[in-house]
Structure formats: C-alpha cells, structure tokens
Design an enzyme around this catalytic site. Structure first.
Site, PDB file in Angstrom:
ATOM      1  N   PRO A  17       0.851  -1.193   0.000  1.00 44.39           N
ATOM      2  CA  PRO A  17       0.000   0.000   0.000  1.00 44.39           C
ATOM      3  C   PRO A  17       0.885   1.241   0.000  1.00 44.39           C
ATOM      4  O   PRO A  17       1.840   1.316   0.778  1.00 44.39           O
ATOM      5  CB  PRO A  17      -0.777  -0.111   1.319  1.00 44.39           C
ATOM      6  CG  PRO A  17       0.036  -1.010   2.198  1.00 44.39           C
ATOM      7  CD  PRO A  17       0.859  -1.892   1.297  1.00 44.39           C
ATOM      8  N   MET A  18       0.599   2.202  -0.884  1.00 49.72           N
ATOM      9  CA  MET A  18       1.391   3.441  -0.898  1.00 49.72           C
ATOM     10  C   MET A  18       0.452   4.625  -1.149  1.00 49.72           C
ATOM     11  O   MET A  18      -0.196   4.712  -2.201  1.00 49.72           O
ATOM     12  CB  MET A  18       2.486   3.358  -1.959  1.00 49.72           C
ATOM     13  CG  MET A  18       3.620   2.420  -1.545  1.00 49.72           C
ATOM     14  SD  MET A  18       4.910   2.276  -2.777  1.00 49.72           S
ATOM     15  CE  MET A  18       4.132   1.191  -3.960  1.00 49.72           C
ATOM     16  N   ALA A  19       0.395   5.507  -0.156  1.00 47.71           N
ATOM     17  CA  ALA A  19      -0.551   6.626  -0.190  1.00 47.71           C
ATOM     18  C   ALA A  19      -0.319   7.500  -1.422  1.00 47.71           C
ATOM     19  O   ALA A  19       0.825   7.856  -1.723  1.00 47.71           O
ATOM     20  CB  ALA A  19      -0.398   7.447   1.083  1.00 47.71           C
ATOM     21  N   GLN A  72      -6.961  -1.066   3.320  1.00 47.49           N
ATOM     22  CA  GLN A  72      -6.075  -0.800   4.457  1.00 47.49           C
ATOM     23  C   GLN A  72      -6.610   0.384   5.274  1.00 47.49           C
ATOM     24  O   GLN A  72      -6.850   1.466   4.730  1.00 47.49           O
ATOM     25  CB  GLN A  72      -4.641  -0.497   4.025  1.00 47.49           C
ATOM     26  CG  GLN A  72      -3.747  -0.575   5.266  1.00 47.49           C
ATOM     27  CD  GLN A  72      -2.389   0.047   5.118  1.00 47.49           C
ATOM     28  OE1 GLN A  72      -2.293   1.213   4.771  1.00 47.49           O
ATOM     29  NE2 GLN A  72      -1.354  -0.718   5.407  1.00 47.49           N
ATOM     30  N   CYS A 103       2.765   2.875   9.450  1.00 41.55           N
ATOM     31  CA  CYS A 103       3.153   4.103   8.750  1.00 41.55           C
ATOM     32  C   CYS A 103       3.868   5.030   9.737  1.00 41.55           C
ATOM     33  O   CYS A 103       3.351   5.348  10.811  1.00 41.55           O
ATOM     34  CB  CYS A 103       1.929   4.813   8.167  1.00 41.55           C
ATOM     35  SG  CYS A 103       2.419   6.308   7.292  1.00 41.55           S
ATOM     36  N   GLY A 204      10.454  -4.774   2.406  1.00 38.20           N
ATOM     37  CA  GLY A 204      11.514  -3.800   2.660  1.00 38.20           C
ATOM     38  C   GLY A 204      12.756  -4.032   1.829  1.00 38.20           C
ATOM     39  O   GLY A 204      13.417  -5.060   1.935  1.00 38.20           O
ATOM     40  N   GLY A 227       7.194  -2.433  -2.716  1.00 38.86           N
ATOM     41  CA  GLY A 227       6.623  -1.091  -2.811  1.00 38.86           C
ATOM     42  C   GLY A 227       7.312  -0.262  -3.870  1.00 38.86           C
ATOM     43  O   GLY A 227       6.928  -0.253  -5.044  1.00 38.86           O
TER      44      GLY A 227
HETATM   45  C1  LIG Z   1       5.261   7.006  -1.053  1.00 39.32           C
HETATM   46  C2  LIG Z   1       4.966   5.919  -0.046  1.00 39.32           C
HETATM   47  C3  LIG Z   1       3.705   5.820   0.512  1.00 39.32           C
HETATM   48  C4  LIG Z   1       3.439   4.815   1.450  1.00 39.32           C
HETATM   49  N1  LIG Z   1       2.167   4.700   1.955  1.00 39.32           N
HETATM   50  C5  LIG Z   1       1.872   3.649   2.790  1.00 39.32           C
HETATM   51  C6  LIG Z   1       0.530   3.396   3.209  1.00 39.32           C
HETATM   52  O1  LIG Z   1      -0.428   4.075   2.817  1.00 39.32           O
HETATM   53  N2  LIG Z   1       0.321   2.346   4.066  1.00 39.32           N
HETATM   54  C7  LIG Z   1       1.347   1.547   4.509  1.00 39.32           C
HETATM   55  O2  LIG Z   1       1.108   0.608   5.276  1.00 39.32           O
HETATM   56  N3  LIG Z   1       2.611   1.755   4.087  1.00 39.32           N
HETATM   57  C8  LIG Z   1       2.889   2.757   3.233  1.00 39.32           C
HETATM   58  N4  LIG Z   1       4.160   2.910   2.768  1.00 39.32           N
HETATM   59  C9  LIG Z   1       5.204   1.911   3.117  1.00 39.32           C
HETATM   60  C10 LIG Z   1       5.236   0.791   2.058  1.00 39.32           C
HETATM   61  O3  LIG Z   1       4.030   0.066   2.041  1.00 39.32           O
HETATM   62  C11 LIG Z   1       6.399  -0.189   2.320  1.00 39.32           C
HETATM   63  O4  LIG Z   1       6.227  -0.761   3.586  1.00 39.32           O
HETATM   64  C12 LIG Z   1       7.759   0.511   2.266  1.00 39.32           C
HETATM   65  O5  LIG Z   1       7.863   1.359   1.124  1.00 39.32           O
HETATM   66  C13 LIG Z   1       8.904  -0.531   2.225  1.00 39.32           C
HETATM   67  O6  LIG Z   1       8.817  -1.326   1.072  1.00 39.32           O
HETATM   68  P1  LIG Z   1       9.787  -1.093  -0.212  1.00 39.32           P
HETATM   69  O7  LIG Z   1      11.200  -1.097   0.301  1.00 39.32           O
HETATM   70  O8  LIG Z   1       9.489  -2.263  -1.115  1.00 39.32           O
HETATM   71  O9  LIG Z   1       9.420   0.240  -0.793  1.00 39.32           O
HETATM   72  C14 LIG Z   1       4.461   3.917   1.842  1.00 39.32           C
HETATM   73  C15 LIG Z   1       5.735   4.032   1.252  1.00 39.32           C
HETATM   74  C16 LIG Z   1       5.996   5.007   0.320  1.00 39.32           C
HETATM   75  C17 LIG Z   1       7.369   5.070  -0.310  1.00 39.32           C
END
Ligand SMILES: Cc1cc2nc3c(=O)[nH]c(=O)nc-3n(C[C@H](O)[C@H](O)[C@H](O)COP(=O)(O)O)c2cc1C
Length: 333
Positions: A17-19, A72, A103, A204, A227
């Site tokens: 999930p990414m806002a 979520q 978050c 991660g 993500g």
């Molecule tokens: C721009 C952005 C927005 C995010 N928004 C959320 C969110 O809405 N909910 C959530 O649980 N995590 C959010 N995250 C965290 C990601 O879900 C994820 O846990 C984090 O980026 C690590 O994964 P990655 O290394 O594959 O990017 C966000 C991360 C980024 C970069």
C-alpha cells in the site's frame, strides 16, 4: 487461521500500500503487466470512511482486475474502525481488511496512528477485535519493527495472533529509521521461527526478482511485498514470478509504455481534479529509472495537463532504455 491466498504452493507476491500511488489505476496497471497475488488500497482514514459518502470517495474507487484486494485502514479509535468496516461491508466487497500499524510519517504518528500504535499493544488488540466483530473476512496487520528488540516484536505479534489476525506483513525498520537504514530482514525470520503457523509477508528493500528470492529463502516467509520497486517497474511481479519458476527475467517493456497505459487508466478511474497530480506523483518515482530522471521530472512538472505531460514524456523517453535490475530509487520522499 489459514486463508486461501496462502493455500498455494508458490510464494505470495504483494503490491505494498502506498498513499497517493496505489489507487485503482495503478493497481490495474500492475494487473495488466501480469499482476500480483494480493493488492491493498492506499491507507484509508477510518474517520473519513465513516463520515464521507463512500460512493464519492476517490480513495475507494476499485478496478476490475485487482484481486484479491484488501482495504487498508488507519486510525486510532477502535469504535471508528468498527464503524468504518461496517460501512465498507455495506458498499464494497473487499476480500479482507489490513490494519496500518506501520506508517511512520510525521503527521500520521502525531495523530497516534500507524507506527505510533506499536507502543500500545493493548490498543492494537482492541482495534483488531473491533474490526473482527464486524466482518467475517480475513483481517491482517502491517507492522514495522517496534524498536528492533526481538521480545517486543514477538510479544506484540503473539497478542495480535491471539486476537485473530490472519497474517502479518513486516517492514523491519523501526519508526525512527525512516528509509535511511536498511530493512533488517532477520527480524522477518524471527517471526517465522516463533510463529510457524502464522503466514508472514516480508517487506523492505526488495528491488529485484533476485532480492525477492533472497528474502524468501533467508526469512522462510510465505510472501514478499514490494513497494518502491513496483513504482519503478510495475511489471516486477511478472518478472519475479518467472524468475522464481524458471530463473529467467523477461524483456522489459519500452520505457514509454507504462506511462501511456497509466495515463489512460487514470482517465478511466480517477476524477478530473486528481488526474494530473496522481500522474505526477508516480512519475517522481518512475523517472528514477533513468539517469536524468530528476531533470525530466522538473521539465514535466512545468507542463499543464495530463496530455501535455504525456506528450513531453514520449519525447524525453524516446531514446531511453531501462537498465537491468535492481530498480532502486535514488531519491527518498
Ligand atoms: C510514497 C509511499 C507511501 C506509502 N504509503 C503507505 C501506506 O499508505 N500504508 C502503509 O502501510 N505503508 C505505506 N508505505 C510503506 C510501504 O508500504 C512499504 O512498507 C515501504 O515502502 C517498504 O517497502 P519497499 O522497500 O518495497 O518500498 C508507503 C511508502 C511510500 C514510499
């Protein structure tokens, strides 16, 4: 408690999930490129879900291909969580609910939401129970490491498991780590070793199919969530599935293809007032595939309207090509 998404022999691949980014249009883009096995909405503020008209809420727009899709939820008050789920059950058919206990953004933590709840295990349990009372669908949690102490992570997880969560996603960074320190994958393994029956998704710093395989084998978890690398390469799930099966990574699509497809999907799904902003937000990440991406982004930001941005992008990316993995962003936001 076992749930059907984990009842396949292959590892589960999930879009994080990414806002502002994993809206219906982006999720459908991922699906069109071969898809993943589990999608999440962006975090939904429980108060907004309760008090706004769900039919008019752009965060609640769903696409056609993104299954299974979990909503979520983020917030603090168990009663609002309960009312939000009751409301969503009446309007939508999400396959499950994920609770955001991870978050670490300043504003979210200041409200006492997201990762701020990691220090309040009893409240986390109350939230899980309140949600579970209002749905028969699976309820999962997305956690950060509370503080990198094994006992604290395991004791929180044990409580959540007893409260009835179906699976856990762990992003093993502590709230204060930001993105600067690397994710500590060994903490995902701690969870698997302590709770063999609990399905765990590790998350991660997975920037390539090879790293996805490494995380899965080092941690022994059932799934991997990606993500940022999925923003750079929305086809990374197809590539990962193929790599895990056959050790082969398919040829990447031409660089302009994903922006063209996403622009069309944004027009299909998102309301007019959000289109340009959402496209730009994604380009900030996608253009980091290219050495001069930051410069391109600056030029595109100046163009007004989705069509003009896309036209310039086509020119800029005409001679570009995508490097082999890893798809690691060089800027943080
Ligand atoms: C721009 C952005 C927005 C995010 N928004 C959320 C969110 O809405 N909910 C959530 O649980 N995590 C959010 N995250 C965290 C990601 O879900 C994820 O846990 C984090 O980026 C690590 O994964 P990655 O290394 O594959 O990017 C966000 C991360 C980024 C970069």
């Amino acid at each position: 408690m076992s749930i059907s998404i984990f009842e396949v022999e292959k590892p589960l691949l999930s879009l994080a999930p990414m806002a502002g980014l994993t809206h219906a249009a982006f999720r459908e883009l991922v699906a069109l490129y071969g898809g993943c096995n589990l999608y999440f909405t962006e975090m939904l503020n429980v108060r907004a879900v309760v008090f706004q008209n769900p039919r008019k809420d752009p965060y609640l727009i769903c696409g056609e291909r993104e299954h299974p899709l979990f909503a979520q939820l983020v917030g603090r008050d168990p009663e609002l969580f309960a009312r939000a789920v009751k409301r969503l059950e009446g309007f939508f058919s999400f396959e499950g609910y994920d609770l955001n206990f991870g978050c670490a953004r300043g504003a979210i933590q200041r409200y006492g939401w997201g990762a701020a709840l990691l220090g309040e295990p009893e409240l986390c349990v109350e939230i899980v129970l309140a949600v579970k009372e209002n749905t028969s669908r699976p309820v999962s949690v997305k956690l950060r490491s509370p503080d990198h102490h094994r006992e604290n992570l395991l004791s929180l997880t044990e409580k959540l498991l007893q409260a009835g969560v179906s699976f856990v996603t762990l992003h093993p960074r502590a709230p204060k780590d930001g993105f600067k320190r690397p994710a500590r994958w060994e903490e995902i393994r701690w969870l698997k070793e302590a709770f063999p029956e609990l399905p765990v998704i590790g998350n991660g710093d997975v920037f390539s199919p090879q790293e996805a395989r490494k995380l899965l084998s080092e941690c022994g978890c059932e799934g991997v969530m990606i993500g940022r690398a999925a923003l750079l390469r929305p086809w990374i799930f197809r590539d990962t599935a193929r790599f895990l099966d056959e050790g082969v990574i398919p040829v990447a699509p031409p660089p302009v293809e994903a922006p063209e497809r996403l622009a069309r999907l944004i027009e299909k799904y998102l309301p007019e007032e959000l289109r340009e902003k959402r496209f730009e937000l994604w380009l900030f990440w996608y253009l980091q595939n290219f050495r001069y991406g930051v410069h391109y982004f600056g030029l595109i930001k100046k163009e007004k309207g989705l069509a003009a941005k896309l036209a310039l992008l086509k020119k800029l990316l005409k001679e570009e090509r995508l490097d082999p993995y890893p798809a690691r962003p060089y800027l943080l936001r």
